[in-house]
Write an enzyme that holds these catalytic residues in place. Structure first.
Site, PDB file in Angstrom:
ATOM      1  N   ASN A  44       3.071  10.637  -7.479  1.00 37.90           N
ATOM      2  CA  ASN A  44       2.867   9.867  -6.247  1.00 37.90           C
ATOM      3  C   ASN A  44       2.444   8.447  -6.574  1.00 37.90           C
ATOM      4  OD1 ASN A  44       2.389   9.441  -3.376  1.00 37.90           O
ATOM      5  ND2 ASN A  44       0.195   9.519  -3.852  1.00 37.90           N
ATOM      6  N   HIS A  68       0.317   5.325  -5.363  1.00 43.63           N
ATOM      7  CA  HIS A  68      -0.821   5.083  -4.468  1.00 43.63           C
ATOM      8  C   HIS A  68      -1.285   3.632  -4.609  1.00 43.63           C
ATOM      9  CE1 HIS A  68      -4.223   6.077  -1.962  1.00 43.63           C
ATOM     10  NE2 HIS A  68      -4.978   5.393  -2.806  1.00 43.63           N
ATOM     11  N   SER A  87      -1.463   2.798  -8.530  1.00 39.29           N
ATOM     12  CA  SER A  87      -1.474   3.874  -9.521  1.00 39.29           C
ATOM     13  C   SER A  87      -0.306   4.821  -9.275  1.00 39.29           C
ATOM     14  CB  SER A  87      -2.761   4.709  -9.394  1.00 39.29           C
ATOM     15  OG  SER A  87      -3.908   3.912  -9.448  1.00 39.29           O
ATOM     16  N   ASP A 144      -4.696  12.619  -3.707  1.00 38.84           N
ATOM     17  CA  ASP A 144      -4.806  11.437  -4.591  1.00 38.84           C
ATOM     18  C   ASP A 144      -5.746  11.662  -5.782  1.00 38.84           C
ATOM     19  OD1 ASP A 144      -3.105  10.071  -2.851  1.00 38.84           O
ATOM     20  OD2 ASP A 144      -4.762   9.273  -1.664  1.00 38.84           O
TER      21      ASP A 144
HETATM   22  C1  GRF Z   1       3.869   1.287  -0.608  1.00 41.88           C
HETATM   23  O1  GRF Z   1       3.325   0.017  -0.575  1.00 41.88           O
HETATM   24  C2  GRF Z   1       2.854   2.316  -0.937  1.00 41.88           C
HETATM   25  O2  GRF Z   1       1.796   1.852  -1.655  1.00 41.88           O
HETATM   26  C3  GRF Z   1       2.397   2.772   0.404  1.00 41.88           C
HETATM   27  O3  GRF Z   1       3.535   2.746   1.172  1.00 41.88           O
HETATM   28  C4  GRF Z   1       4.358   1.706   0.725  1.00 41.88           C
HETATM   29  C5  GRF Z   1       5.758   2.179   0.612  1.00 41.88           C
HETATM   30  O4  GRF Z   1       6.639   1.157   0.543  1.00 41.88           O
HETATM   31  N1  GRF Z   1       1.772   4.056   0.334  1.00 41.88           N
HETATM   32  P1  GRF Z   1       8.189   1.419   0.529  1.00 41.88           P
HETATM   33  O5  GRF Z   1       8.508   2.428   1.599  1.00 41.88           O
HETATM   34  O6  GRF Z   1       8.556   1.893  -0.838  1.00 41.88           O
HETATM   35  O7  GRF Z   1       8.777   0.074   0.856  1.00 41.88           O
END
Ligand code: GRF
Length: 222
Positions: A114, A116, A143, A152
């Site tokens: 994942n 994060h 991360s 997480d």
């Molecule tokens: C990312 O910035 C991630 O950190 C957050 O959601 C966003 C996803 O972006 N959890 P995308 O859909 O890959 O443009």
């Protein structure tokens, strides 16, 4: 004889910019994986368009036939079937915004990672950029970690760091962290397929054979 390419499935909920980076790296030959499918829990996710344009199979698991929003257990049942049908070797959660059950996580027959938007173990959960600013931290980043039943909390594999600047807002931080994400996600997948990061070692909390985890990268822009 050349080794079979790793089959990767990606779970998304939103824009899919991280998915796009993976697609582009695969297309350019930089990332030697097969993108076997994308699962979205939202029918309005732009990630679906990106996957379709790239000719990747997509499963949209958002609503049941009578129009009601899918429960998490129904989503997980169908998602598990898809992952099995695609014979995925790795599942990447890239901007996937639903919390998955322990039962699902244990049932998926391959590792899941994942992305994060914080330097874990700091700021698990949502609103990470706001929380970093409120705490007055001068470091932030993102991360990639193994998915385990606790939210997480799985072993962190890689991190990309930046400096929080005077005048940063949650929006400016989100933008700058996203630039890091777009480097970190394909880089981490590449380390996994090349065996530089051993998921098996990471799972048992042993250091990877080649480096201590997490691998920390300083990717700040000037
Ligand atoms: C990312 O910035 C991630 O950190 C957050 O959601 C966003 C996803 O972006 N959890 P995308 O859909 O890959 O443009």
């Amino acid at each position: 004889m050349s080794q079979a390419r790793m089959k990767v499935a990606v779970l998304v909920s939103g824009s899919g910019s991280n998915l796009q980076v993976i697609i582009d790296r695969v297309k350019s030959g930089d990332l030697e994986i097969d993108l076997v499918g994308v699962i979205s829990n939202r029918e309005d996710a732009y990630a679906i368009t990106r996957a379709k344009e790239a000719g990747i199979p997509v499963a949209v698991l958002s609503h049941v036939p009578n129009g009601k929003r899918m429960s998490i257990s129904t989503f997980e049942k169908h998602a598990l079937e898809q992952i099995q049908q695609w014979s995925a070797d790795l599942v990447v959660l890239a901007g996937f915004m639903r919390v998955l059950s322990a039962q699902f996580i244990h049932s998926v027959p391959c590792p899941m990672i994942n992305l994060h938007p914080s330097l874990l173990p700091n700021y698990k959960g949502l609103d990470t950029h706001q929380r970093v600013l409120r705490s007055g931290d001068n470091r932030h980043g993102c991360s990639v970690h193994l998915v385990t039943a606790e939210l997480d909390a799985g072993q962190v594999l890689t991190q990309a760091w930046l400096s929080v600047r005077t005048g940063d807002s949650a929006e400016t931080l989100a933008k700058r962290v996203q630039v890091l994400e777009h480097q970190l996600v394909p880089f981490t997948i590449d380390l996994i397929i090349k065996g530089v990061i051993s998921i098996q070692d990471a799972k048992t909390a042993k250091s990877s054979s080649m480096m201590p985890l997490p691998l920390k990268l300083w990717l700040d822009q000037p």
